[in-house]
Design an enzyme around this catalytic site. Structure first.
Site, PDB file in Angstrom:
ATOM      1  N   ARG A 113      74.370  49.957  15.480  1.00  0.00           N
ATOM      2  CA  ARG A 113      75.051  48.979  15.298  1.00  0.00           C
ATOM      3  C   ARG A 113      75.056  48.020  14.098  1.00  0.00           C
ATOM      4  O   ARG A 113      76.108  47.695  13.525  1.00  0.00           O
ATOM      5  CB  ARG A 113      75.176  48.149  16.606  1.00  0.00           C
ATOM      6  CG  ARG A 113      75.937  46.751  16.768  1.00  0.00           C
ATOM      7  CD  ARG A 113      75.981  46.376  18.146  1.00  0.00           C
ATOM      8  NE  ARG A 113      76.776  45.393  18.324  1.00  0.00           N
ATOM      9  CZ  ARG A 113      76.483  43.876  18.475  1.00  0.00           C
ATOM     10  NH1 ARG A 113      75.211  43.479  18.327  1.00  0.00           N
ATOM     11  NH2 ARG A 113      77.275  42.963  18.666  1.00  0.00           N
ATOM     12  N   HIS A 128      77.935  46.731  11.500  1.00  0.00           N
ATOM     13  CA  HIS A 128      78.386  45.466  11.380  1.00  0.00           C
ATOM     14  C   HIS A 128      78.115  44.784   9.974  1.00  0.00           C
ATOM     15  O   HIS A 128      78.827  44.106   9.260  1.00  0.00           O
ATOM     16  CB  HIS A 128      77.594  44.347  12.299  1.00  0.00           C
ATOM     17  CG  HIS A 128      78.125  44.409  13.570  1.00  0.00           C
ATOM     18  ND1 HIS A 128      78.271  43.124  14.255  1.00  0.00           N
ATOM     19  CD2 HIS A 128      78.630  45.433  14.405  1.00  0.00           C
ATOM     20  CE1 HIS A 128      78.815  43.399  15.388  1.00  0.00           C
ATOM     21  NE2 HIS A 128      78.954  44.874  15.464  1.00  0.00           N
ATOM     22  N   HIS A 154      79.102  53.726  21.549  1.00  0.00           N
ATOM     23  CA  HIS A 154      78.859  53.047  22.712  1.00  0.00           C
ATOM     24  C   HIS A 154      78.367  53.874  23.970  1.00  0.00           C
ATOM     25  O   HIS A 154      77.996  53.512  25.092  1.00  0.00           O
ATOM     26  CB  HIS A 154      80.018  52.290  23.209  1.00  0.00           C
ATOM     27  CG  HIS A 154      80.359  51.034  22.467  1.00  0.00           C
ATOM     28  ND1 HIS A 154      81.501  50.284  22.687  1.00  0.00           N
ATOM     29  CD2 HIS A 154      79.894  50.501  21.211  1.00  0.00           C
ATOM     30  CE1 HIS A 154      81.711  49.300  21.737  1.00  0.00           C
ATOM     31  NE2 HIS A 154      80.493  49.398  21.101  1.00  0.00           N
ATOM     32  N   ASN A 178      77.589  38.486  15.744  1.00  0.00           N
ATOM     33  CA  ASN A 178      76.218  38.756  15.689  1.00  0.00           C
ATOM     34  C   ASN A 178      75.407  37.770  16.088  1.00  0.00           C
ATOM     35  O   ASN A 178      74.204  38.111  16.510  1.00  0.00           O
ATOM     36  CB  ASN A 178      76.076  38.569  13.898  1.00  0.00           C
ATOM     37  CG  ASN A 178      76.792  39.744  13.372  1.00  0.00           C
ATOM     38  OD1 ASN A 178      77.129  40.867  13.878  1.00  0.00           O
ATOM     39  ND2 ASN A 178      77.249  39.513  11.865  1.00  0.00           N
ATOM     40  N   ASP A 193      75.441  60.947  23.974  1.00  0.00           N
ATOM     41  CA  ASP A 193      76.088  62.144  24.599  1.00  0.00           C
ATOM     42  C   ASP A 193      77.718  61.883  24.816  1.00  0.00           C
ATOM     43  O   ASP A 193      78.069  60.680  24.165  1.00  0.00           O
ATOM     44  CB  ASP A 193      75.616  62.586  25.860  1.00  0.00           C
ATOM     45  CG  ASP A 193      75.617  61.662  27.045  1.00  0.00           C
ATOM     46  OD1 ASP A 193      76.025  60.778  26.718  1.00  0.00           O
ATOM     47  OD2 ASP A 193      74.520  61.808  27.797  1.00  0.00           O
TER      48      ASP A 193
END
Length: 335
Positions: free
Chosen positions: A69, A73, A200, A101, A260
């Site tokens: 992540r 960002h 995600h 953030n 996955d």
């Protein structure tokens, strides 16, 4: 004759060494990154990053998602230039305090540890921006995801943009079209959006990121009709109408630490945690088709994700004389 032969051999030897001597400066010329950028100037880089990331994830499995992540960002604000790592200083307002953030972005200590080891091995050679990019790839692989060659040669920004961080990073409660517009600004397309959202499949989200879906999706005091109601009921147990904003929930409740395609299967079952997850199925036909394809074919998802990560990593890199190689990733160099 002997002197001529000796001179000739010296010239040949120098020419043979020339690519090695000058490659470090030439490979990122014109903004083009190269996976082999540090092959000669810092051959230890890949091993150091992989080792430190593996140790960090072994201590805390969530860290793989945090480092991945961090790269997102960084790249969505001013390009992939490590601006996200900068702390507040006299001339800099840190992006760490932006809405996307603050109390959320993590992994800075791991990047610091990598940078310290890289500086010992190859002083003033490797940028923090490149370290973030390689750490994101290694985090993905360690979690079971795809591998890819990371193009390198970025340099570090001498400034940050909290305004860009607040405005350019897609938010969990935004519409599909708003999110796609933000991707297109970075020259990323719909396939990139759906594939990169697959990050995600690992990591967590705070209750505050999806609370409106549970209680007031359309400002009508009603839950989101596209969210499986049994799943919503379970979420409400730990994400109350009032309070609990910082409580953490797995973005993929089936295999929260494994990279996955269960993320897409969850969306098909109306169990995408964030609004930005579920709209991939409900607000665009092409996006819906990709969600179904990735849910059925994990290798296709892996292939698209790897290509999109390379593409994202090439957003507006600083190269050549632009930027700097920071000594410390949290502050700009003092001259």
């Amino acid at each position: 004759m002997a002197q001529f032969i000796m001179s000739y051999c010296i010239v040949v030897a120098l020419l043979a060494l020339a690519p090695i001597c000058f490659s470090h400066k030439m490979q990122a010329k014109g903004g083009h990154l190269n996976p082999h950028y540090y092959d000669h100037s810092c051959p230890q880089l890949q091993h150091i990053v992989k080792s430190v990331v593996a140790q960090a994830v072994a201590r805390e499995r969530r860290m793989a998602a945090s480092l991945l992540r961090l790269h997102f960002h960084d790249c969505f604000v001013k390009g992939c230039d490590a601006s996200v790592l900068l702390d507040n200083s006299g001339s800099i307002v840190s992006e760490k305090d932006s809405k996307p953030n603050k109390n959320s972005l993590r992994g800075f200590e791991v990047i610091d540890q990598i940078k310290a080891q890289v500086e010992k091995a190859c002083p003033q050679t490797v940028s923090c921006a490149d370290i973030v990019a390689v750490a994101a790839r290694d985090s993905t692989v360690i979690a079971g995801g795809p591998n890819w060659e990371v193009p390198l040669g970025r340099r570090d920004a001498r400034g940050a943009s909290i305004q860009g961080s607040n405005n350019d990073i897609p938010a969990a409660n935004q519409t599909f079209n708003t999110i796609l517009t933000k991707f297109k600004r970075q020259r990323l397309n719909l396939v990139d959006l759906v594939a990169l959202s697959g990050a995600h499949t690992i990591g967590n989200a705070r209750c505050v990121s999806f609370k409106q879906r549970l209680y007031n999706q359309n400002n009508n005091a009603q839950p989101d009709a596209t969210l499986d109601q049994l799943y919503a009921s379970k979420l409400r147990n730990q994400c109350p109408r009032s309070g609990g904003d910082q409580n953490l929930f797995s973005l993929d409740f089936v295999t929260p630490f494994n990279f996955d395609n269960n993320y897409y299967r969850n969306i098909l079952a109306n169990k995408g945690l964030l609004n930005s997850d579920q709209v991939l199925l409900t607000q665009n036909h092409k996006s819906m088709k990709l969600v179904k394809q990735y849910a059925e074919n994990m290798q296709l998802f892996f292939d698209h994700f790897a290509k999109s990560m390379v593409k994202m990593g090439n957003i507006s890199p600083l190269t050549g004389p632009k930027g700097e190689i920071r000594h410390n990733c949290r502050r700009i160099n003092s001259y």
